[in-house]
Design a protein around this motif. Sequence first.
Motif, PDB file in Angstrom:
ATOM      1  N   GLY A 320       0.805  -1.216   0.000  1.00 31.66           N
ATOM      2  CA  GLY A 320       0.000   0.000   0.000  1.00 31.66           C
ATOM      3  C   GLY A 320       0.840   1.268   0.000  1.00 31.66           C
ATOM      4  N   SER A 321       0.272   2.335   0.567  1.00 37.20           N
ATOM      5  CA  SER A 321       0.880   3.666   0.482  1.00 37.20           C
ATOM      6  C   SER A 321       2.112   3.851   1.342  1.00 37.20           C
ATOM      7  N   THR A 322       2.489   2.837   2.105  1.00 35.00           N
ATOM      8  CA  THR A 322       3.690   2.976   2.933  1.00 35.00           C
ATOM      9  C   THR A 322       4.924   3.244   2.081  1.00 35.00           C
ATOM     10  N   LEU A 323       4.916   2.773   0.825  1.00 35.58           N
ATOM     11  CA  LEU A 323       6.082   2.954  -0.035  1.00 35.58           C
ATOM     12  C   LEU A 323       6.182   4.367  -0.606  1.00 35.58           C
ATOM     13  N   LYS A 324       5.149   5.178  -0.436  1.00 34.82           N
ATOM     14  CA  LYS A 324       5.239   6.566  -0.892  1.00 34.82           C
ATOM     15  C   LYS A 324       6.358   7.307  -0.190  1.00 34.82           C
ATOM     16  N   MET A 325       6.573   6.989   1.077  1.00 37.07           N
ATOM     17  CA  MET A 325       7.631   7.675   1.825  1.00 37.07           C
ATOM     18  C   MET A 325       9.005   7.318   1.289  1.00 37.07           C
ATOM     19  N   ILE A 326       9.180   6.065   0.840  1.00 41.27           N
ATOM     20  CA  ILE A 326      10.456   5.673   0.243  1.00 41.27           C
ATOM     21  C   ILE A 326      10.660   6.415  -1.063  1.00 41.27           C
ATOM     22  N   THR A 327       9.586   6.569  -1.855  1.00 41.19           N
ATOM     23  CA  THR A 327       9.671   7.333  -3.098  1.00 41.19           C
ATOM     24  C   THR A 327      10.086   8.768  -2.805  1.00 41.19           C
ATOM     25  N   ALA A 328       9.467   9.389  -1.797  1.00 41.52           N
ATOM     26  CA  ALA A 328       9.780  10.778  -1.445  1.00 41.52           C
ATOM     27  C   ALA A 328      11.224  10.919  -0.973  1.00 41.52           C
ATOM     28  N   MET A 329      11.673  10.034  -0.101  1.00 40.95           N
ATOM     29  CA  MET A 329      13.039  10.121   0.426  1.00 40.95           C
ATOM     30  C   MET A 329      14.074   9.925  -0.677  1.00 40.95           C
ATOM     31  N   THR A 330      13.810   9.012  -1.593  1.00 42.28           N
ATOM     32  CA  THR A 330      14.746   8.760  -2.687  1.00 42.28           C
ATOM     33  C   THR A 330      14.870   9.994  -3.589  1.00 42.28           C
ATOM     34  N   LEU A 331      13.746  10.619  -3.906  1.00 41.13           N
ATOM     35  CA  LEU A 331      13.760  11.822  -4.731  1.00 41.13           C
ATOM     36  C   LEU A 331      14.500  12.960  -4.039  1.00 41.13           C
ATOM     37  N   MET A 332      14.305  13.096  -2.724  1.00 42.30           N
ATOM     38  CA  MET A 332      14.995  14.146  -1.976  1.00 42.30           C
ATOM     39  C   MET A 332      16.506  13.907  -1.950  1.00 42.30           C
ATOM     40  N   GLU A 333      16.909  12.640  -1.716  1.00 50.39           N
ATOM     41  CA  GLU A 333      18.338  12.309  -1.673  1.00 50.39           C
ATOM     42  C   GLU A 333      19.012  12.577  -3.011  1.00 50.39           C
ATOM     43  N   GLN A 386       7.934   9.366 -11.743  1.00 47.49           N
ATOM     44  CA  GLN A 386       8.463   9.297 -13.106  1.00 47.49           C
ATOM     45  C   GLN A 386       9.852   9.916 -13.228  1.00 47.49           C
ATOM     46  N   ARG A 387      10.294  10.596 -12.190  1.00 43.69           N
ATOM     47  CA  ARG A 387      11.646  11.173 -12.189  1.00 43.69           C
ATOM     48  C   ARG A 387      12.701  10.133 -11.778  1.00 43.69           C
ATOM     49  N   LEU A 388      12.246   8.956 -11.404  1.00 41.11           N
ATOM     50  CA  LEU A 388      13.149   7.864 -11.033  1.00 41.11           C
ATOM     51  C   LEU A 388      13.063   6.746 -12.062  1.00 41.11           C
ATOM     52  N   THR A 389      14.141   6.018 -12.200  1.00 38.18           N
ATOM     53  CA  THR A 389      14.070   4.767 -12.978  1.00 38.18           C
ATOM     54  C   THR A 389      13.560   3.667 -12.051  1.00 38.18           C
ATOM     55  N   LEU A 390      13.092   2.585 -12.651  1.00 35.02           N
ATOM     56  CA  LEU A 390      12.586   1.474 -11.847  1.00 35.02           C
ATOM     57  C   LEU A 390      13.691   0.903 -10.960  1.00 35.02           C
ATOM     58  N   ASP A 391      14.904   0.811 -11.509  1.00 31.06           N
ATOM     59  CA  ASP A 391      16.005   0.242 -10.731  1.00 31.06           C
ATOM     60  C   ASP A 391      16.422   1.147  -9.574  1.00 31.06           C
ATOM     61  N   GLU A 392      16.348   2.460  -9.762  1.00 33.21           N
ATOM     62  CA  GLU A 392      16.645   3.396  -8.665  1.00 33.21           C
ATOM     63  C   GLU A 392      15.629   3.213  -7.542  1.00 33.21           C
ATOM     64  N   TRP A 393      14.374   3.087  -7.942  1.00 30.50           N
ATOM     65  CA  TRP A 393      13.309   2.920  -6.937  1.00 30.50           C
ATOM     66  C   TRP A 393      13.463   1.576  -6.198  1.00 30.50           C
ATOM     67  N   ALA A 394      13.771   0.506  -6.942  1.00 25.93           N
ATOM     68  CA  ALA A 394      13.934  -0.819  -6.332  1.00 25.93           C
ATOM     69  C   ALA A 394      15.123  -0.834  -5.386  1.00 25.93           C
ATOM     70  N   GLU A 395      16.207  -0.175  -5.777  1.00 36.27           N
ATOM     71  CA  GLU A 395      17.396  -0.133  -4.921  1.00 36.27           C
ATOM     72  C   GLU A 395      17.100   0.605  -3.620  1.00 36.27           C
ATOM     73  N   ALA A 396      16.291   1.661  -3.686  1.00 35.15           N
ATOM     74  CA  ALA A 396      15.915   2.394  -2.473  1.00 35.15           C
ATOM     75  C   ALA A 396      15.092   1.513  -1.538  1.00 35.15           C
ATOM     76  N   CYS A 397      14.188   0.713  -2.110  1.00 36.99           N
ATOM     77  CA  CYS A 397      13.383  -0.198  -1.283  1.00 36.99           C
ATOM     78  C   CYS A 397      14.269  -1.241  -0.613  1.00 36.99           C
ATOM     79  N   LYS A 398      15.242  -1.762  -1.344  1.00 42.62           N
ATOM     80  CA  LYS A 398      16.133  -2.778  -0.784  1.00 42.62           C
ATOM     81  C   LYS A 398      17.004  -2.212   0.332  1.00 42.62           C
ATOM     82  N   SER A 399      17.314  -0.912   0.253  1.00 42.85           N
ATOM     83  CA  SER A 399      18.111  -0.302   1.320  1.00 42.85           C
ATOM     84  C   SER A 399      17.356  -0.287   2.647  1.00 42.85           C
TER      85      SER A 399
END
Length: 469
Positions: A320-333, A386-399
């Motif tokens: 669910g929406s819990t992953l929105k925070m990971i998306t936000a943090m990755t974009l900020m970093e 859309q400012r992230l690639t799929l692999d960038e997003w997946a790597e952030a989740c794995k971190s």
Amino acid sequence: MLKAANLIPQKRLIVVCGVVVILMLSLIFRFFYLQVYYHETYKQKAEVNRIRAIPLNASRGLILDRNGEIIVDNYPTYVLTAIPGEMIDKHKNFQIISKSTGIDISLLETNYKKYYRGKFLPARLAKDLTFDQLSRIEEHKQELTGINYMQFPERYFPRKINAAHILGYVKEVDQALIKELDLKDNYLYGDLIGWRGLEKVYEESLRGEKGVYFVEVDAYGREMGQSPDYKKENPIPGKDLQTSLLISLQQMLENLLDGKRAVVLVSSPKTGAMLAMVSKPDYSPDLFIGATTVNEWQDIISNQDKPLLNRMTHGLYPPGSTLKMITAMTLMEKGKVNYSETIYCSGIYELGDRHFRCWKEGGHGKMDLEQAVTQSCNIYFYHLVQRLTLDEWAEACKSFGFGEMTGIDLASEAKGVIPNSTFMNKLYGRWGWSKGHLLNLAYSSYSIVLTLYYSIRYYPTNRSTPLLL
């Protein structure tokens, strides 16, 4: 009539005397060899024949909640055994036992074959004998040969809570299990071994150490009484296991979810300690202690709601929406979003011929990053992801540990899936997926499946793995 003298030639006499001397010396040497040189070896063998070691079972450690209240206890049960070498008439013995206790002869025969270990080692015939059954066996004691009973500590659940998926269960060690796991050095037939859950993970601590006492036996293997030459060694009980669970909270949640298919996890956000873990439907924690009938077991395994499934560690769900925070943090970093940047949410976002909707039909209006996270705005994150690639997003989740084993102390768990470009190519083909899939990932979709335990692990401020101890 005169007889001739019986003369033996001197040479023959010397040969005969020499042979006798050699034989005597051989006997003396052999006696010395057996009685002196190999004295200790044969003494030990004689002791083995004369002394029988009887193991004393150790009580397993208790399982407690965070306040020391008992969740899993032990209670004494009685086990009926037979020593094959001491039974004069096995069939007669079994008839007497069956007639006096009501235990079916076929069960006695089956258990005898299953637990047979040797001529002078006890084989289990039945367990959980009542005092009435024990009394009746005592009444026929003079008619029975090689039949004994002993106390055995069985697992007992006070039943304030079920928590079956957490506690796990113990399994009885049999011949197949000893061969399969190579347990012959540590376990005997009929011993209990932790097989699931906490019982398995903390087996070494819970099991304790067996004791032993020694009895003298005669040439026929019959017990003559306790040996005064060997000191009895008392068993050492297993160590108690104090969990982080809170029984009152666990009980309340189990009652609340009774009759539903649901999972609830409660942990301390500061330490990650698990306070309650409920997976429904579940089953009685004493299911595997031997009291379950064949019909009851068939009902459980054929139940479409799968009560044996631990939904906490093996149920896979979109997070669910819990992953929105990971998306936000990755974009900020990565410096790809401005904290004050605003995006207008109309309630719908168009990408090609597809429409992606916000959970709020009329939309949220103009939103910045803080407002978008607070309101969990889908449209805001459709734009940003859309400012992230799929692999960038997946790597952030794995971190954050997603897609890997969490390390929870429950023996087993499902790994979950965090898709990257390699995964999507295998699933859909190189051209079978598009940016639309990335939009779904912004707030989780069917492509992402994780256990609920990942979400619990995601929140503790110290990023530790939530454990039960």
